[in-house]
Design a protein around this motif. Structure first.
Motif, PDB file in Angstrom:
ATOM      1  N   UNK A 258       0.703  -1.165  -0.051  1.00  0.00           N
ATOM      2  CA  UNK A 258      -0.142   0.134   0.050  1.00  0.00           C
ATOM      3  C   UNK A 258       0.788   1.302   0.018  1.00  0.00           C
ATOM      4  N   UNK A 259       2.047   1.406   0.504  1.00  0.00           N
ATOM      5  CA  UNK A 259       2.832   2.293   0.579  1.00  0.00           C
ATOM      6  C   UNK A 259       3.476   2.499  -0.690  1.00  0.00           C
ATOM      7  N   UNK A 260       3.852   1.657  -1.264  1.00  0.00           N
ATOM      8  CA  UNK A 260       4.277   1.675  -2.781  1.00  0.00           C
ATOM      9  C   UNK A 260       3.229   2.294  -3.556  1.00  0.00           C
ATOM     10  N   UNK A 261       1.915   1.698  -3.434  1.00  0.00           N
ATOM     11  CA  UNK A 261       0.931   2.378  -4.380  1.00  0.00           C
ATOM     12  C   UNK A 261       0.587   3.701  -3.935  1.00  0.00           C
ATOM     13  N   UNK A 262       0.615   4.181  -2.853  1.00  0.00           N
ATOM     14  CA  UNK A 262       0.266   5.573  -2.389  1.00  0.00           C
ATOM     15  C   UNK A 262       1.497   6.705  -2.701  1.00  0.00           C
ATOM     16  N   UNK A 263       2.690   5.975  -2.728  1.00  0.00           N
ATOM     17  CA  UNK A 263       3.969   6.756  -3.236  1.00  0.00           C
ATOM     18  C   UNK A 263       3.743   6.884  -4.552  1.00  0.00           C
ATOM     19  N   UNK A 264       3.360   5.957  -5.397  1.00  0.00           N
ATOM     20  CA  UNK A 264       3.330   5.934  -6.837  1.00  0.00           C
ATOM     21  C   UNK A 264       2.382   7.193  -7.044  1.00  0.00           C
ATOM     22  N   UNK A 285       4.174  -0.840 -10.221  1.00  0.00           N
ATOM     23  CA  UNK A 285       4.497  -2.667 -10.505  1.00  0.00           C
ATOM     24  C   UNK A 285       5.036  -3.336  -9.405  1.00  0.00           C
ATOM     25  N   UNK A 286       5.708  -2.766  -8.157  1.00  0.00           N
ATOM     26  CA  UNK A 286       6.102  -3.375  -7.108  1.00  0.00           C
ATOM     27  C   UNK A 286       4.775  -3.903  -6.512  1.00  0.00           C
ATOM     28  N   UNK A 287       3.908  -2.883  -6.278  1.00  0.00           N
ATOM     29  CA  UNK A 287       2.789  -3.157  -5.344  1.00  0.00           C
ATOM     30  C   UNK A 287       1.932  -4.308  -6.326  1.00  0.00           C
ATOM     31  N   UNK A 294      -5.491  -2.894  -6.434  1.00  0.00           N
ATOM     32  CA  UNK A 294      -5.511  -1.450  -6.997  1.00  0.00           C
ATOM     33  C   UNK A 294      -4.553  -1.020  -7.848  1.00  0.00           C
ATOM     34  N   UNK A 295      -3.236  -1.634  -7.567  1.00  0.00           N
ATOM     35  CA  UNK A 295      -1.946  -1.443  -8.249  1.00  0.00           C
ATOM     36  C   UNK A 295      -1.936  -1.955  -9.437  1.00  0.00           C
TER      37      UNK A 295
END
Length: 487
Positions: A258-264, A285-287, A294-295
């Motif tokens: 989720x952190x990867x997604x929000x940071x994206x 992609x990482x998420x 969602x990612x």
């Protein structure tokens, strides 16, 4: 040597090895070995822990098992518990859950709290015992009432979710509070969630921020992500995009989906950080690879529009289909539109209808997405009454992807899972760009073509208001611990 002298020797070893900072191995280990040779069960068990963890000696799980067994057969509960943990893990010996259960029960008969807690976990997950949430709850309760922090946390989860007992929000909040007071990171995080959501206590966003900060500063990725969200959304604290990005980055570095997604999303919008399409694509992609649906959808949009990558309609459809199969309504609708238009895959009205129906089953009828899906379904039903265009030959460029690229039709939709543990948090609402619309359907011979399927709008950014991965086994892996430690 008298027992009083042996106890004094063991105490000197304890001070040198487990109290002094840094530990004095040169003085402590000889004392510990001598006390063990004189028959001190504590010293035998502690020496086993040193060999298990490599504390002052080269790690040797086989030697650790042998030492634990010597102390366990003398009736020393911590050694019985540590031996059971290694048997469960198959470390230094053959994996044997039934024998592990036997030793845990021996320790539990003496009222050893950690053994009671671990028996609760064995019942919860069915390790060497019949799976039973009710018995797991009872063992957690016995250990929690004795003050064991891991058990207080797990008991709170049971009370919160109604696992083996009726849901009791106030009691769950109290157990999280007790665990947090002992420094339990998971308990502190869940306490913050209770304050944020008003679960078992009045809402208090400021206290939620305090709890998340304690977990975040202890290195907990969930705490870092939720603290970032508080800064991102201005929940319980003044909005600070730069601080939000900093905490998202710390959690993302640990692989938190989720952190990867929000940071994206921050990179996509230039919120607290410069816009960076390539980094946006990488983080989605990482998420997505970690299973964050969602990612997967946003990664599909990136592939479709060439955001931070080359355009690839086939890859976009793979991600839309995968996210749709996992219950992402907008992705399912996008997959249906792709199959209807033949963009990225061979046109297939039957598959298009399946994905559109999946989107309808996952959407509230009051939402605009429901209307979009219904309109597309009506178009598809009319189109299926008409003859389809001739399909391209097997080796044509417009052919569907190979088996791994052309996802199978999704299973029947299921109701959303348990709240917060398996469910997704509420959507974050940025002003995202619309992805390009799908290409219009080509005209079939002598027939009026079906109307081109509309493409749905992109999903919105998700918040950190709810913990995505807080499960009862988090922070309480049945790992080995020294006699004096809880974790």
């Amino acid at each position: 040597m008298t027992w009083k002298e042996v106890d004094a020797l063991a105490e000197q070893a304890r001070m040198a090895l487990f109290v002094a900072d840094p530990p004095d191995f040169s003085a402590g280990l000889p004392l510990l070995r001598r006390a063990a040779m004189e028959g001190s069960s504590w010293a035998i068990c502690s020496l086993g822990w040193c060999f298990e963890t490599g504390h002052g000696v080269e790690a040797d799980p086989v030697q650790a098992v042998w030492l634990y067994r010597q102390a366990a057969e003398r009736g020393y509960a911590p050694a019985q518990c540590n031996l059971a943990v290694l048997m469960h893990a198959g470390s230094g010996c053959a994996q044997d859950d039934e024998e592990a259960v036997r030793w845990l029960k021996e320790a539990a008969r003496q009222g050893y709290r950690r053994a009671l807690y671990l028996l609760g976990r064995f019942y919860q997950f069915g390790f060497g015992l019949p799976q039973s949430d009710k018995l797991a709850y009872q063992y957690y309760a016995n250990a929690a009432f004795g003050g064991w922090a891991d058990a207080q946390f797990s008991l709170g989860v049971c009370l919160e979710r109604g696992r083996g007992v009726e849901k009791q929000p106030e009691a769950a909040f109290r157990q999280y509070q007790l665990a947090a007071e002992q420094g339990h990171i998971g308990g502190g995080f869940n306490l913050g969630w209770c304050y944020e959501m008003g679960f078992g206590t009045p809402k208090n966003p400021e206290k939620a921020v305090e709890c998340y900060r304690v977990a975040a500063e202890a290195g907990d990725a969930d705490g870092q992500c939720n603290l970032a969200w508080c800064y991102d959304s201005g929940t319980g604290i003044a909005r600070d995009p730069q601080q939000a990005v900093a905490w998202y980055q710390k959690a993302a570095a640990q692989g938190h989906p989720r952190a990867c997604y929000n940071l994206a999303w921050c990179c996509r919008q230039g919120d607290g950080i410069e816009k960076n399409p390539e980094e946006t694509f990488r983080l989605f992609g990482k998420a997505a690879e970690a299973g964050y649906r969602s990612a997967m959808y946003e990664l599909g949009c990136c592939r479709l529009n060439g955001e931070g990558c080359e355009k690839d309609a086939k890859a976009a459809m793979r991600w839309f289909c995968k996210a749709g199969q996992l219950g992402h309504a907008r992705a399912a609708l996008r997959a249906g539109a792709g199959y209807a238009s033949g963009k990225g895959v061979r046109r297939n009205y039957a598959k298009a209808e399946e994905y559109v129906r999946l989107a309808l089953n996952r959407t509230d009828p009051k939402e605009p997405l429901y209307t979009e899906a219904l309109d597309l379904l009506n178009i598809l039903l009319k189109a299926r009454e008409q003859p389809e265009d001739p399909q391209p030959p097997e080796d044509a460029p417009g052919e569907s992807a190979p088996e791994e690229d052309a996802p199978q039709a999704p299973p029947p939709p299921k109701k959303p899972g348990v709240r917060r543990a398996a469910g997704a948090p509420a959507e974050k609402k940025p002003g995202a760009k619309k992805p390009a619309k799908a290409a219009k359907e080509p005209k079939p011979a002598e027939k009026k073509p079906a109307k081109a399927a509309k493409e749905p709008k992109p999903a919105e950014k998700k918040p950190g208001a709810q913990k995505t991965g807080r499960t009862p086994d988090k922070k309480q892996t049945a790992g080995t611990k020294p006699a004096k430690k809880k974790k």
